[in-house]
Design a protein around this motif. Structure first.
Motif, PDB file in Angstrom:
ATOM      1  N   THR A   1       0.850  -1.185   0.000  1.00  0.00           N
ATOM      2  CA  THR A   1       0.000   0.000   0.000  1.00  0.00           C
ATOM      3  C   THR A   1       0.883   1.231   0.000  1.00  0.00           C
ATOM      4  N   ILE A   2       0.638   2.151  -0.939  1.00  0.00           N
ATOM      5  CA  ILE A   2       1.421   3.386  -1.072  1.00  0.00           C
ATOM      6  C   ILE A   2       0.518   4.565  -0.732  1.00  0.00           C
ATOM      7  N   CYS A   3       0.794   5.228   0.385  1.00  0.00           N
ATOM      8  CA  CYS A   3       0.003   6.395   0.811  1.00  0.00           C
ATOM      9  C   CYS A   3      -1.494   6.103   0.780  1.00  0.00           C
ATOM     10  N   GLY A   4      -1.864   4.921   1.255  1.00  0.00           N
ATOM     11  CA  GLY A   4      -3.265   4.549   1.318  1.00  0.00           C
ATOM     12  C   GLY A   4      -3.825   3.935   0.058  1.00  0.00           C
ATOM     13  N   VAL A   5      -3.038   3.838  -1.006  1.00  0.00           N
ATOM     14  CA  VAL A   5      -3.502   3.268  -2.269  1.00  0.00           C
ATOM     15  C   VAL A   5      -3.008   1.828  -2.388  1.00  0.00           C
ATOM     16  N   ASP A   6      -3.939   0.906  -2.549  1.00  0.00           N
ATOM     17  CA  ASP A   6      -3.606  -0.503  -2.722  1.00  0.00           C
ATOM     18  C   ASP A   6      -2.968  -0.685  -4.098  1.00  0.00           C
TER      19      ASP A   6
END
Length: 265
Positions: free
Chosen positions: A74-79
């Motif tokens: 997960t990158i800054c809340g993005v799956d």
């Protein structure tokens, strides 16, 4: 406002990058064996380990350059699996073995990077000039990248990774083969980036550098995390290098080299 599809609560928890249960197999070789990492937003995060430990594979998966067999990123809340393009837009990447279009000039290469990131021509021109000044590239922008030194190549590649103002930088050995002056320039820029809320994940064989600049570190050996936490927690009263050697062990074999002690002249 409702979260976008594929988003998690990682951002609210202060995590820029969350890795859970990461597994990657190459044939019979298990390069990554169930790695968990939590990288706080606005931090310098170091990943260290011996050659072949799985560092580059792990960072390549985080950067979206490789696909994991199992686990989530997960990158800054993005799956990353649900929204791969959205996750990649949040990152700038400097891979290990540098491969780029080195028959372009530095200016052309930065322009190309900017276009790939969807920037307009005038924004690219302004940012390329700013980056060239910050990285002390000077007249190098008019020369083809194949004529650059190792340090200049790292700087132009890092400039390209930063041109779209990403939230996270994933840097694999950013200081390898770089002279001390170029290293200092790169480090100053990265420190300023982190101080304004950016997140840097870097791998390095330079234990002194990691100990000096990183707030947290993970020691990876054999595709597994053997220690993770703040620098003080991981080094446990030792230097980071001593702790690393303790965990990684030594495979060197000194016996049998007695002939080396009798000189041939």
């Amino acid at each position: 406002m409702a979260d976008a599809p594929g988003r998690t609560d990682a951002t609210s928890a202060g995590e820029a990058v969350s890795v859970r249960g990461l597994v990657k197999q190459f044939g019979d070789n298990r390069a990554v064996g169930g790695i968990d990492l939590s990288v706080p937003a606005g931090s310098f995060y170091g990943v260290v380990g011996p050659n072949g430990a799985g560092k580059t594979t792990t960072l390549s998966i985080v950067a979206g350059l490789l696909r994991a067999d199992e686990g989530s990123v997960t990158i800054c809340g993005v799956d990353q699996a649900a929204q791969p393009q959205a996750a990649k837009r949040l990152m700038g990447v400097l891979p290990d073995r540098l491969r780029t279009f080195d028959r372009l000039t530095g200016r052309q290469l930065l322009y190309y990077y900017g276009l790939l990131r969807g920037l307009s021509a005038d924004v690219i021109e302004k940012r390329a000039a700013d980056l060239a000044r910050a990285f002390d590239l000077g007249d190098a922008l008019s020369r083809v990248v194949s004529d650059y030194s190792a340090g200049m190549t790292k700087k132009i590649m890092l400039a390209g990774a930063m041109i779209h103002s990403p939230r996270v930088l994933v840097l694999d050995e950013p200081f390898e083969s770089v002279d001390p002056v170029s290293s200092a320039v790169i480090l100053d820029i990265l420190r300023a980036y982190v101080s304004h809320g950016g997140t840097v994940i870097l791998s390095s064989h330079g234990m002194d550098l990691v100990e000096r600049v990183c707030s947290r570190v993970a020691i990876i050996v054999g595709g597994e995390v053997l220690a993770e936490g703040t620098i003080d927690e991981v080094r446990a009263g030792q230097t980071l290098e001593a702790r690393f050697v303790e965990l990684a062990g030594s495979s060197g074999e000194v016996e049998g080299l007695e002939w080396l002690h009798t000189f041939s002249d």
